[in-house]
Scaffold this motif. Structure first.
Motif, PDB file in Angstrom:
ATOM      1  N   ARG A  11       4.596 -12.800   0.162  1.00 28.92           N
ATOM      2  CA  ARG A  11       3.372 -12.016   0.282  1.00 28.92           C
ATOM      3  C   ARG A  11       3.576 -10.688  -0.422  1.00 28.92           C
ATOM      4  N   THR A  12       2.474 -10.052  -0.752  1.00 28.11           N
ATOM      5  CA  THR A  12       2.543  -8.764  -1.427  1.00 28.11           C
ATOM      6  C   THR A  12       1.983  -7.671  -0.525  1.00 28.11           C
ATOM      7  N   LEU A  13       2.483  -6.472  -0.739  1.00 29.20           N
ATOM      8  CA  LEU A  13       2.005  -5.295  -0.017  1.00 29.20           C
ATOM      9  C   LEU A  13       1.671  -4.224  -1.041  1.00 29.20           C
ATOM     10  N   ARG A  14       0.490  -3.646  -0.889  1.00 26.55           N
ATOM     11  CA  ARG A  14       0.096  -2.481  -1.689  1.00 26.55           C
ATOM     12  C   ARG A  14      -0.414  -1.441  -0.705  1.00 26.55           C
ATOM     13  N   HIS A  15       0.375  -0.384  -0.537  1.00 26.02           N
ATOM     14  CA  HIS A  15       0.024   0.661   0.422  1.00 26.02           C
ATOM     15  C   HIS A  15       0.401   2.025  -0.137  1.00 26.02           C
ATOM     16  N   THR A  16      -0.173   3.055   0.454  1.00 29.50           N
ATOM     17  CA  THR A  16       0.251   4.424   0.197  1.00 29.50           C
ATOM     18  C   THR A  16       0.825   4.943   1.499  1.00 29.50           C
ATOM     19  N   TRP A  17       2.115   5.279   1.455  1.00 26.58           N
ATOM     20  CA  TRP A  17       2.822   5.752   2.641  1.00 26.58           C
ATOM     21  C   TRP A  17       3.332   7.164   2.388  1.00 26.58           C
ATOM     22  N   PRO A  18       3.530   7.939   3.451  1.00 28.83           N
ATOM     23  CA  PRO A  18       4.107   9.280   3.266  1.00 28.83           C
ATOM     24  C   PRO A  18       5.597   9.173   2.940  1.00 28.83           C
ATOM     25  N   ALA A  19       6.029  10.037   2.035  1.00 31.42           N
ATOM     26  CA  ALA A  19       7.445  10.034   1.646  1.00 31.42           C
ATOM     27  C   ALA A  19       8.321  10.410   2.830  1.00 31.42           C
ATOM     28  N   PRO A  20       9.417   9.692   3.024  1.00 28.39           N
ATOM     29  CA  PRO A  20      10.355  10.060   4.098  1.00 28.39           C
ATOM     30  C   PRO A  20      11.133  11.331   3.738  1.00 28.39           C
ATOM     31  N   GLU A  21      11.905  11.826   4.679  1.00 25.72           N
ATOM     32  CA  GLU A  21      12.737  13.015   4.470  1.00 25.72           C
ATOM     33  C   GLU A  21      13.874  12.707   3.491  1.00 25.72           C
ATOM     34  N   GLN A  22      14.279  13.724   2.752  1.00 28.52           N
ATOM     35  CA  GLN A  22      15.476  13.703   1.913  1.00 28.52           C
ATOM     36  C   GLN A  22      15.518  12.561   0.899  1.00 28.52           C
ATOM     37  N   GLY A  64      15.857  12.430  -2.727  1.00 28.72           N
ATOM     38  CA  GLY A  64      16.157  13.204  -3.919  1.00 28.72           C
ATOM     39  C   GLY A  64      17.442  13.983  -3.768  1.00 28.72           C
ATOM     40  N   THR A  65      17.600  14.954  -4.654  1.00 25.65           N
ATOM     41  CA  THR A  65      18.765  15.840  -4.632  1.00 25.65           C
ATOM     42  C   THR A  65      18.286  17.235  -4.254  1.00 25.65           C
ATOM     43  N   PRO A  66      19.195  18.186  -4.043  1.00 28.21           N
ATOM     44  CA  PRO A  66      18.741  19.549  -3.733  1.00 28.21           C
ATOM     45  C   PRO A  66      17.910  20.188  -4.850  1.00 28.21           C
ATOM     46  N   VAL A  67      18.052  19.698  -6.092  1.00 24.82           N
ATOM     47  CA  VAL A  67      17.353  20.291  -7.227  1.00 24.82           C
ATOM     48  C   VAL A  67      16.036  19.588  -7.543  1.00 24.82           C
ATOM     49  N   LEU A  68      15.957  18.287  -7.287  1.00 25.22           N
ATOM     50  CA  LEU A  68      14.770  17.510  -7.654  1.00 25.22           C
ATOM     51  C   LEU A  68      14.593  16.361  -6.676  1.00 25.22           C
ATOM     52  N   GLY A  69      13.359  16.174  -6.207  1.00 23.87           N
ATOM     53  CA  GLY A  69      13.108  15.079  -5.277  1.00 23.87           C
ATOM     54  C   GLY A  69      11.649  14.983  -4.885  1.00 23.87           C
ATOM     55  N   VAL A  70      11.390  14.182  -3.870  1.00 27.70           N
ATOM     56  CA  VAL A  70      10.050  13.966  -3.361  1.00 27.70           C
ATOM     57  C   VAL A  70       9.883  14.817  -2.104  1.00 27.70           C
ATOM     58  N   VAL A  71       8.791  15.540  -2.029  1.00 23.70           N
ATOM     59  CA  VAL A  71       8.516  16.359  -0.844  1.00 23.70           C
ATOM     60  C   VAL A  71       8.139  15.421   0.302  1.00 23.70           C
ATOM     61  N   ALA A  72       8.793  15.602   1.444  1.00 24.49           N
ATOM     62  CA  ALA A  72       8.524  14.765   2.613  1.00 24.49           C
ATOM     63  C   ALA A  72       7.043  14.833   2.966  1.00 24.49           C
ATOM     64  N   GLY A  73       6.455  13.659   3.184  1.00 23.74           N
ATOM     65  CA  GLY A  73       5.051  13.574   3.548  1.00 23.74           C
ATOM     66  C   GLY A  73       4.104  13.369   2.374  1.00 23.74           C
ATOM     67  N   GLU A  74       4.585  13.601   1.150  1.00 25.12           N
ATOM     68  CA  GLU A  74       3.735  13.385  -0.023  1.00 25.12           C
ATOM     69  C   GLU A  74       3.458  11.886  -0.175  1.00 25.12           C
ATOM     70  N   PRO A  75       2.308  11.500  -0.737  1.00 22.84           N
ATOM     71  CA  PRO A  75       1.981  10.082  -0.846  1.00 22.84           C
ATOM     72  C   PRO A  75       2.869   9.339  -1.850  1.00 22.84           C
ATOM     73  N   VAL A  76       3.264   8.144  -1.456  1.00 29.01           N
ATOM     74  CA  VAL A  76       4.038   7.253  -2.323  1.00 29.01           C
ATOM     75  C   VAL A  76       3.272   5.932  -2.378  1.00 29.01           C
ATOM     76  N   ASP A  77       2.872   5.521  -3.578  1.00 24.68           N
ATOM     77  CA  ASP A  77       2.158   4.256  -3.760  1.00 24.68           C
ATOM     78  C   ASP A  77       3.169   3.136  -3.923  1.00 24.68           C
ATOM     79  N   VAL A  78       3.154   2.206  -2.977  1.00 22.17           N
ATOM     80  CA  VAL A  78       4.123   1.114  -2.944  1.00 22.17           C
ATOM     81  C   VAL A  78       3.419  -0.186  -3.313  1.00 22.17           C
ATOM     82  N   ASP A  79       4.009  -0.926  -4.238  1.00 26.79           N
ATOM     83  CA  ASP A  79       3.501  -2.230  -4.648  1.00 26.79           C
ATOM     84  C   ASP A  79       4.708  -3.174  -4.664  1.00 26.79           C
ATOM     85  N   ILE A  80       4.848  -3.987  -3.622  1.00 23.40           N
ATOM     86  CA  ILE A  80       6.029  -4.841  -3.507  1.00 23.40           C
ATOM     87  C   ILE A  80       5.658  -6.284  -3.183  1.00 23.40           C
ATOM     88  N   ARG A  81       6.608  -7.156  -3.492  1.00 27.24           N
ATOM     89  CA  ARG A  81       6.495  -8.567  -3.123  1.00 27.24           C
ATOM     90  C   ARG A  81       7.633  -8.884  -2.175  1.00 27.24           C
TER      91      ARG A  81
END
Length: 193
Positions: free
Chosen positions: A31-42, A44-61
């Motif tokens: 089955r496939t899933l297409r969702h927008t979920w909030p980014a989890p904590e941590q 990335g690295t201390p210099v570059l990463g995803v801000v926790a809670g920002e939307p992440v578009d997931v498209d998986i099988r």
């Protein structure tokens, strides 16, 4: 430690934990899933990463295989951080490739880094974290030709006029420079004595 995989999981769980009861021991089903979920904590690295809670578009099988559940797909997200040369903010879109096999039973051959199906769910959070962190540059830059900051005064090199430079004195010659300065400032009366 033994885990009861048929027990009910806790009610308040992350959206990154996906139920797979319909896929466990059902090889060939997918089955496939297409969702927008909030980014989890941590993520990335201390210099570059995803801000926790920002939307992440997931498209998986999700595909049931003999060993468990195979997950393949992508996660589209926004990376934020700062340039390692000039310290300007960076914001860039990124697509992380996700691929992981979640085992129905632990493999005796490899005890580390196994992703398991627990309480008939899979946890995609570590998969996302691994996919993003391993793809990040060690020293992110705002542009490949970024000149960075002046090592002496800290001004952005792109903002200074051509020929910007600072006089540097080798510390080993500092005592000699002091003698020269004293010689220049001495008066003729001092020299006669």
């Amino acid at each position: 430690m033994s885990v009861d995989r048929n027990a009910r999981r806790p009610a308040s769980e992350s959206p990154w934990r996906v139920p797979v009861k319909d896929l466990v021991h059902s090889a060939g089903i997918q089955r496939t899933l297409r969702h927008t979920w909030p980014a989890p904590e941590q993520v990335g690295t201390p210099v570059l990463g995803v801000v926790a809670g920002e939307p992440v578009d997931v498209d998986i099988r999700l595909e049931a295989v003999h060993e468990g559940v195979l997950v393949t797909g992508t996660a589209d997200l926004t990376l934020t951080g700062e340039c390692s040369r000039c310290l300007d903010p960076i914001e860039a879109g990124h697509t992380a490739d996700l691929q992981e096999l979640f085992l129905a039973e632990p493999s005796p051959e490899d005890d580390e880094d196994q992703h398991l199906i627990v309480y008939e769910t899979i946890d995609l959070e570590p998969v996302l974290r691994d996919a993003v962190v391993t793809a990040l540059p060690f020293q992110p830059v705002c542009r490949p030709d970024c000149e960075g900051l002046c090592a002496d005064c800290g001004v952005r090199l792109e903002d200074v006029p051509a020929g910007h430079a600072h006089e540097r004195l080798d510390p080993r010659w500092a005592a000699l420079a002091d003698l020269v300065d004293r010689e220049k400032t001495s008066t003729p009366e001092t020299e006669e004595r």
